[in-house]
Motif scaffolding. Structure first.
Motif, PDB file in Angstrom:
ATOM      1  N   LYS A   1      -4.661   5.798   0.479  1.00 11.28           N
ATOM      2  CA  LYS A   1      -3.833   4.740   1.057  1.00 11.28           C
ATOM      3  C   LYS A   1      -3.082   5.169   2.305  1.00 11.28           C
ATOM      4  O   LYS A   1      -2.404   4.379   2.927  1.00 11.28           O
TER       5      LYS A   1
ATOM      6  N   VAL B   1      -2.947  13.754 -13.085  1.00 10.82           N
ATOM      7  CA  VAL B   1      -2.215  13.840 -11.812  1.00 10.82           C
ATOM      8  C   VAL B   1      -3.190  13.889 -10.630  1.00 10.82           C
ATOM      9  O   VAL B   1      -2.916  13.323  -9.570  1.00 10.82           O
TER      10      VAL B   1
ATOM     11  N   LEU C   1       2.502  16.132   2.173  1.00  7.22           N
ATOM     12  CA  LEU C   1       2.075  16.426   0.807  1.00  7.22           C
ATOM     13  C   LEU C   1       0.762  17.208   0.818  1.00  7.22           C
ATOM     14  O   LEU C   1       0.567  18.133   0.028  1.00  7.22           O
TER      15      LEU C   1
ATOM     16  N   PRO D   1       3.905  11.866  -9.344  1.00 12.89           N
ATOM     17  CA  PRO D   1       3.819  13.022 -10.269  1.00 12.89           C
ATOM     18  C   PRO D   1       3.432  14.304  -9.546  1.00 12.89           C
ATOM     19  O   PRO D   1       4.005  15.375  -9.800  1.00 12.89           O
ATOM     20  N   LEU D   2       2.460  14.190  -8.634  1.00 16.63           N
ATOM     21  CA  LEU D   2       2.024  15.353  -7.863  1.00 16.63           C
ATOM     22  C   LEU D   2       3.187  15.912  -7.048  1.00 16.63           C
ATOM     23  O   LEU D   2       3.452  17.122  -7.062  1.00 16.63           O
ATOM     24  N   ALA D   3       3.884  15.006  -6.352  1.00 16.43           N
ATOM     25  CA  ALA D   3       5.002  15.443  -5.525  1.00 16.43           C
ATOM     26  C   ALA D   3       6.075  16.107  -6.379  1.00 16.43           C
ATOM     27  O   ALA D   3       6.664  17.125  -5.988  1.00 16.43           O
TER      28      ALA D   3
ATOM     29  N   LEU E   1      -3.567  22.225  -9.929  1.00 13.81           N
ATOM     30  CA  LEU E   1      -3.558  20.928  -9.225  1.00 13.81           C
ATOM     31  C   LEU E   1      -4.240  20.983  -7.860  1.00 13.81           C
ATOM     32  O   LEU E   1      -4.995  20.069  -7.522  1.00 13.81           O
TER      33      LEU E   1
ATOM     34  N   SER F   1       2.522   1.591  -3.544  1.00  9.95           N
ATOM     35  CA  SER F   1       1.614   2.068  -4.589  1.00  9.95           C
ATOM     36  C   SER F   1       1.147   3.492  -4.281  1.00  9.95           C
ATOM     37  O   SER F   1       0.932   4.285  -5.193  1.00  9.95           O
ATOM     38  N   GLY F   2       1.013   3.821  -2.996  1.00  7.45           N
ATOM     39  CA  GLY F   2       0.672   5.190  -2.621  1.00  7.45           C
ATOM     40  C   GLY F   2       1.731   6.160  -3.102  1.00  7.45           C
ATOM     41  O   GLY F   2       1.425   7.188  -3.700  1.00  7.45           O
ATOM     42  N   TRP F   3       2.984   5.807  -2.865  1.00  8.98           N
ATOM     43  CA  TRP F   3       4.075   6.695  -3.293  1.00  8.98           C
ATOM     44  C   TRP F   3       4.120   6.840  -4.802  1.00  8.98           C
ATOM     45  O   TRP F   3       4.316   7.915  -5.338  1.00  8.98           O
ATOM     46  N   LEU F   4       3.943   5.692  -5.489  1.00  5.95           N
ATOM     47  CA  LEU F   4       3.994   5.746  -6.954  1.00  5.95           C
ATOM     48  C   LEU F   4       2.890   6.641  -7.496  1.00  5.95           C
ATOM     49  O   LEU F   4       3.107   7.454  -8.403  1.00  5.95           O
ATOM     50  N   LEU F   5       1.689   6.510  -6.932  1.00  3.84           N
ATOM     51  CA  LEU F   5       0.567   7.314  -7.414  1.00  3.84           C
ATOM     52  C   LEU F   5       0.760   8.795  -7.086  1.00  3.84           C
ATOM     53  O   LEU F   5       0.325   9.669  -7.834  1.00  3.84           O
ATOM     54  N   ALA F   6       1.422   9.062  -5.971  1.00  6.19           N
ATOM     55  CA  ALA F   6       1.600  10.455  -5.558  1.00  6.19           C
ATOM     56  C   ALA F   6       2.824  11.090  -6.209  1.00  6.19           C
ATOM     57  O   ALA F   6       3.005  12.307  -6.128  1.00  6.19           O
TER      58      ALA F   6
ATOM     59  N   ASN G   1       0.826  -1.198   0.000  1.00  7.30           N
ATOM     60  CA  ASN G   1       0.000   0.000   0.000  1.00  7.30           C
ATOM     61  C   ASN G   1       0.862   1.250   0.000  1.00  7.30           C
ATOM     62  O   ASN G   1       0.591   2.231  -0.688  1.00  7.30           O
ATOM     63  N   GLN G   2       1.912   1.205   0.815  1.00 13.94           N
ATOM     64  CA  GLN G   2       2.853   2.330   0.882  1.00 13.94           C
ATOM     65  C   GLN G   2       3.467   2.588  -0.488  1.00 13.94           C
ATOM     66  O   GLN G   2       3.481   3.715  -0.967  1.00 13.94           O
TER      67      GLN G   2
ATOM     68  N   ALA H   1      -3.905   7.989  -4.444  1.00  9.31           N
ATOM     69  CA  ALA H   1      -2.788   7.830  -3.509  1.00  9.31           C
ATOM     70  C   ALA H   1      -3.225   8.189  -2.096  1.00  9.31           C
ATOM     71  O   ALA H   1      -2.899   7.476  -1.137  1.00  9.31           O
TER      72      ALA H   1
ATOM     73  N   VAL I   1       5.735  17.729  -9.291  1.00  2.84           N
ATOM     74  CA  VAL I   1       5.324  19.070  -9.722  1.00  2.84           C
ATOM     75  C   VAL I   1       5.465  20.061  -8.571  1.00  2.84           C
ATOM     76  O   VAL I   1       6.010  21.156  -8.740  1.00  2.84           O
ATOM     77  N   LEU I   2       4.983  19.653  -7.392  1.00  2.00           N
ATOM     78  CA  LEU I   2       5.033  20.585  -6.260  1.00  2.00           C
ATOM     79  C   LEU I   2       6.471  20.851  -5.822  1.00  2.00           C
ATOM     80  O   LEU I   2       6.789  21.944  -5.370  1.00  2.00           O
TER      81      LEU I   2
ATOM     82  N   MET J   1      -4.485  10.312  -9.955  1.00  2.00           N
ATOM     83  CA  MET J   1      -3.438   9.524  -9.290  1.00  2.00           C
ATOM     84  C   MET J   1      -3.273  10.001  -7.850  1.00  2.00           C
ATOM     85  O   MET J   1      -3.192   9.193  -6.922  1.00  2.00           O
ATOM     86  N   GLY J   2      -3.231  11.318  -7.659  1.00  2.00           N
ATOM     87  CA  GLY J   2      -3.064  11.854  -6.316  1.00  2.00           C
ATOM     88  C   GLY J   2      -4.237  11.483  -5.425  1.00  2.00           C
ATOM     89  O   GLY J   2      -4.061  11.083  -4.274  1.00  2.00           O
TER      90      GLY J   2
ATOM     91  N   PHE K   1      -0.304   6.813   2.857  1.00  3.19           N
ATOM     92  CA  PHE K   1       1.125   6.482   2.816  1.00  3.19           C
ATOM     93  C   PHE K   1       1.902   7.456   3.691  1.00  3.19           C
ATOM     94  O   PHE K   1       1.423   8.551   4.013  1.00  3.19           O
TER      95      PHE K   1
END
Lengths: 304, 279
Positions: B96, B86, B104, A35-37, B149, A28-33, A25-26, B93, A39-40, B89-90, B98
């Protein structure tokens, strides 16, 4: 139907990803987040870091050079202009906040409690929000024919005999700046307040009425306390937008009034990036302090 | 139907005044954009003509309007697609929990409330110090994402907070893979909200000014071009341009709302009839 035997379905092993907070879960959470991370990081964190660094740099008339000096801050805090401009910025924010709150609350209250069918509520709510998706600059320009020396407001007042001479303070003044702010940002109040009001259990209001509360008492003791989170979120929007603004003040005041944003943009225009950065750092700290105070009254994550 | 209280009529009048306040100025410049060639920026109308609209289509009259419109349109589409992907996906995310999700989350809020001129200045400084030149499709694109975003994610948070997890569990129990669950169950359910995210992505980018100011480089986007005009154009041509671009925004909004409405209707038609059958 040829179903699988029930026992087979029930005994099917649960996939490991089902456990909450598990390792997969961790990941996949990181992978999904990611792109957002990313950009920011590049377009929010790094710019802030860069501004903080450059605020200690030095500048000549044509270029900036790396250094570690407090000159920019010393100059900033030593200048009487800084205090006046910061005070002016806070004044704009405060007055705009009062007006947007009063108007926004009334509009949201009407939509939530006096409009009876959901379809009408949605339609009227959309009418209030559509201008948000159009250009702010055009909406500012639109005030010229109204407020100008020969504008609609002046010619109407003249023809009614209320005034003998055109009012000079309608356009390019503090009045027009605040009018434009209220015009641009009231819907940032309407939306969160309406959202919170729609979630108020109507039976609470009936209970208040049954218990003998007058309309005002219901409003003051039931509805306003329950609407507080929406008011806080709207306040955060309006206050930060006004404090960070530079274009409305420049355009609507005809470059006659100043706020912190204009101080920064003037320095930028003169290529004085280090001093612009120092002012920006102070502005950011001020805004974050205001948000910090406001966030004590509301848990944003709970309100979404 | 019970009679309405007096407060209803007072509030309705207030609401009407608010709508006039909101739309009045826009309608005024729409009228004034048909001003006679001899007329000025304010009333009276000296006559009606299409002179100022014609002016817009003549290349030299007012700078590179059509080029800037094209750039704004392309940039809007780029920002829209990126924001939708994005944000989905966010949003997934954040379900979960995480490690680092709280940090974030606060970064997203910061991105929303930070004065836009700081983004403009900071991104501009990074690019110049790194020896890169700013361009609307690189630095401008990223700076605008820092604005769109947060809106996209706030919508996704609101959606997933109300999301009924039993649909996913049902899909999984029927043997769907995680990807199949998202593709065939989650995405169709949240589709109307995604159209909302797309609307925010496109229009906020199309109208964005402050964050693009120092990050667009030598080729202006439309809002920058319009702002440039305010300092040196004193004819109703600026009203004509304002009317056209507002009209364009209205069309875009209408198209998005129409899509939402159509998907809602289709869904109602094809929806399950469970519970409506014979009892």
């Amino acid at each position: 139907m040829t179903d699988q035997p029930l026992s087979k379905i029930i005994s099917r092993p649960r996939s490991p990803s089902r456990g909450r907070g598990g390792w997969s879960n961790q990941v996949s959470g990181w992978l999904l987040a990611a792109p957002l991370a990313a950009v920011l990081l590049v377009f929010l964190v790094l710019p802030i870091v860069m501004i903080v660094i450059v605020s200690f740099w030095g500048a000549t008339e044509f270029s900036i050079f790396p250094a570690f000096q407090f000159d920019n801050y010393t100059f900033l805090f030593g200048s009487e202009v800084t205090y006046r401009v910061f005070l002016n910025t806070i004044k704009y924010a405060l007055i705009t906040w009062i007006f947007t709150l009063l108007i926004g609350f009334t509009v949201a209250y009407f939509l939530a409690f006096h409009v009876r069918t959901l379809n009408w509520q949605i339609a009227l709510f959309l009418l209030c929000t559509i201008p948000f998706w159009t250009s702010n600059i055009i909406r500012m320009i639109s005030w010229i024919p109204f407020l100008g020396r020969n504008g609609l407001a002046n010619s109407t007042l003249l023809s009614w005999g209320v005034i003998d001479q055109p009012l000079e303070w309608l356009l390019f003044s503090d009045f027009s700046v605040i009018l434009a702010f209220v015009h641009l940002y009231t819907l940032f109040m309407v939306v969160p307040i309406f959202n919170t009001m729609m979630r108020i259990d109507k039976s609470l209001i009936e209970a208040a009425v049954d218990a003998g509360a007058s309309g005002w008492q219901t409003l003051w003791h039931v509805i306003i306390p329950l609407t507080k989170p929406g008011i806080m979120i709207g306040t955060i929007f309006v206050v930060t937008l006004v404090m960070g603004d530079f274009i409305t003040v420049r355009f609507m005041s005809g470059s006659q009034s100043a706020n912190v944003g204009r101080l920064i943009s003037n320095d930028i225009a003169l290529l004085q990036y280090p001093s612009a950065s120092a002012t920006a750092v102070i502005l950011l700290i001020t805004v974050l302090m205001v948000i910090g105070i406001l966030l004590r009254f509301v848990d944003i994550r709970k309100e979404l | 139907m019970e009679t309405r209280p007096r407060s209803f009529y007072i509030l309705a009048a207030f609401f009407t005044l608010f709508l006039i306040f909101l739309y009045g100025p826009t309608i005024t410049i729409a009228i004034l954009s048909f001003q006679d060639p001899q007329g000025g920026l304010t009333f009276p109308m000296r006559g009606t003509s299409l002179h100022w609209f014609r002016d817009l289509f003549e290349e030299q009259a007012v700078g590179d309007i059509w080029g800037s419109f094209r750039r704004s349109f392309i940039l809007g589409l780029m920002v829209m697609v990126t924001t939708v992907i994005v944000s989905i996906m966010g949003g997934l995310a954040f379900r979960k929990r995480f490690a680092g999700s709280t940090l974030l989350f606060y970064l997203i809020i910061t991105s929303l409330v930070i004065p836009s001129i700081l983004i403009s200045l900071g991104v501009g400084l990074i690019f110049s110090q790194a020896g890169l030149s700013v361009h609307w499709s690189t630095s401008g694109f990223g700076a605008q994402l820092s604005w769109t975003l947060p809106f996209g994610l706030l919508i996704m948070f609101a959606v997933f907070n109300r999301f009924d997890k039993s649909y996913e569990e049902a899909a999984r129990d029927l043997g769907a893979s995680p990807w199949q669950t998202i593709r065939h169950v989650v995405l169709p359910i949240i589709a109307p909200s995604l159209i909302g995210v797309a609307l925010f992505g496109f229009t906020l980018s199309y109208d964005e000014f402050a964050r693009t100011l120092l990050t667009a480089g030598s080729y202006n986007t439309l809002p920058l071009e319009i702002f440039g005009m305010t300092t040196n154009v004193t004819t109703p041509v600026i009203f004509a341009l304002g009317t056209l671009t507002t009209l364009f925004s209205f069309i875009v909004i209408a198209v998005f709302l129409l899509i939402v409405w159509l998907t809602g209707r289709r869904r109602a038609k094809q929806g399950s009839d469970a519970g409506k059958g014979l009892v």
